[in-house]
Each structure stands twice: as structure tokens, then as C-alpha cells.
Design a protein around this motif. Structure first.
Motif, PDB file in Angstrom:
ATOM      1  N   GLU A   7       5.494  -9.138  32.587  1.00  0.00           N
ATOM      2  CA  GLU A   7       4.542  -8.201  31.968  1.00  0.00           C
ATOM      3  C   GLU A   7       3.494  -7.765  32.986  1.00  0.00           C
ATOM      4  O   GLU A   7       3.155  -6.582  33.077  1.00  0.00           O
ATOM      5  N   LEU A   8       2.982  -8.703  33.741  1.00  0.00           N
ATOM      6  CA  LEU A   8       2.001  -8.399  34.777  1.00  0.00           C
ATOM      7  C   LEU A   8       2.615  -7.494  35.844  1.00  0.00           C
ATOM      8  O   LEU A   8       1.981  -6.544  36.322  1.00  0.00           O
ATOM      9  N   LEU A  10       5.068  -5.356  35.373  1.00  0.00           N
ATOM     10  CA  LEU A  10       5.210  -4.019  34.796  1.00  0.00           C
ATOM     11  C   LEU A  10       3.896  -3.246  34.856  1.00  0.00           C
ATOM     12  O   LEU A  10       3.886  -2.055  35.165  1.00  0.00           O
ATOM     13  N   THR A  11       2.798  -3.925  34.585  1.00  0.00           N
ATOM     14  CA  THR A  11       1.485  -3.282  34.669  1.00  0.00           C
ATOM     15  C   THR A  11       1.209  -2.815  36.095  1.00  0.00           C
ATOM     16  O   THR A  11       0.754  -1.684  36.309  1.00  0.00           O
ATOM     17  N   SER A  12       1.511  -3.658  37.057  1.00  0.00           N
ATOM     18  CA  SER A  12       1.306  -3.293  38.469  1.00  0.00           C
ATOM     19  C   SER A  12       2.192  -2.126  38.879  1.00  0.00           C
ATOM     20  O   SER A  12       1.750  -1.213  39.581  1.00  0.00           O
ATOM     21  N   SER A  14       3.381   0.184  36.930  1.00  0.00           N
ATOM     22  CA  SER A  14       2.887   1.393  36.255  1.00  0.00           C
ATOM     23  C   SER A  14       1.698   1.991  37.012  1.00  0.00           C
ATOM     24  O   SER A  14       1.599   3.208  37.172  1.00  0.00           O
ATOM     25  N   ARG A  15       0.825   1.135  37.468  1.00  0.00           N
ATOM     26  CA  ARG A  15      -0.317   1.607  38.270  1.00  0.00           C
ATOM     27  C   ARG A  15       0.169   2.247  39.569  1.00  0.00           C
ATOM     28  O   ARG A  15      -0.347   3.276  39.994  1.00  0.00           O
ATOM     29  N   MET A  30      10.737  -1.710  37.809  1.00  0.00           N
ATOM     30  CA  MET A  30      10.400  -1.714  36.388  1.00  0.00           C
ATOM     31  C   MET A  30      11.619  -2.090  35.542  1.00  0.00           C
ATOM     32  O   MET A  30      11.498  -2.842  34.570  1.00  0.00           O
TER      33      MET A  30
END
Length: 135
Positions: A7-8, A10-12, A14-15, A30
Motif C-alpha cells: 500500500e505504501l 502504491l502511494t509512492s 502514484s506520487r 504499480m
């Protein structure tokens, strides 16, 4: 991702996509993170987009094959592993092992129901996933 924090990751990713655009590497990353989270539909979609963008990257082909194996779509998974193996010039043992597993599943369809599978995903250091038989 190496620590299992998908999850972390994926956030990175996306950024990073906001800064760099949706590159093939980000699509693959991703997709791989979604694979780690067992979000197979999302993983498949992202990995298919990655191989459309850059068809010569074996990691994307291999990881798409792993998604398809998880979905019990063995013939298509075998094709993905063959492509990955060819693109990698036969240098990856993980891809070869995944190809062998897909071929074995195709030859012995009796044990191909998802609830009977005794395999787990194991992430390799280079971002590839390998299917490992549970002890």
C-alpha cells in the motif's frame, strides 16, 4: 515493496506518476504492488498496459504471467513466461521456474483449481515475482 509494504509502495508510485507521468516502469511497479496485495484484476490491467507501452521488458511479462497463474489461466500465463524468458535471454531462473510451473499445470489439469493450489508468491530482488511451492 521489498518489505511487503505494498500500500505504501502504491502511494509512492502514484506520487511519482504525478511528477513523471505514467511510465512503463511505474505501470509495472504499480501492477506488481497490486499483485502483492492480491488485487489481481488491477494488477493485470496495469501490467497489460505496461507491456503495450514497452514490449521488451521481461519483468512486466513475467509478473503478468504470475497474475494469470494466480487466476488459473495457465495457457496464457505460459505464453507470458515464454516471452519474458526470451526477452531475458534465458538468464532468469525465476522466469524459467515460473514457465516450468505453468507447463506442469497445463499438463496436469486435475490439480488446477485455485483452492487446491499450494503456492505462494515470492518477490525476487529485481522486482520479479516467482511462484514457490509451500512446504
Amino acid at each position: 515493496m521489498a518489505s511487503g509494504e505494498y500500500e505504501l509502495a502504491l502511494t509512492s508510485f502514484s506520487r511519482a506518476a504525478l511528477d513523471q507521468g505514467m511510465t512503463t516502469e511505474l505501470l509495472t511497479s504499480m501492477g506488481t504492488a497490486n499483485l502483492g496485495l492480491r488485487r489481481l484484476g488491477q494488477a493485470e490491467e496495469l501490467l497489460r498496459r505496461a507491456i503495450e507501452d514497452e514490449s521488451a521488458w521481461p519483468i512486466a511479462w513475467n509478473n503478468l504471467g504470475v497474475v494469470l497463474m494466480e487466476k488459473a489461466e495457465y495457457p496464457e500465463a505460459e505464453q507470458m513466461f515464454r516471452r519474458a524468458f526470451a526477452l531475458d535471454n534465458g538468464e532468469s531462473d525465476a522466469i524459467l521456474d515460473n514457465l516450468r510451473l505453468a507447463l506442469a499445470k497445463m499438463e496436469n489439469p486435475v490439480n488446477t483449481t485455485p483452492e487446491k493450489q499450494e503456492y505462494t508468491l515470492e518477490q525476487q530482488g529485481d522486482g520479479q515475482f516467482m511462484l514457490r511451492k509451500l512446504p
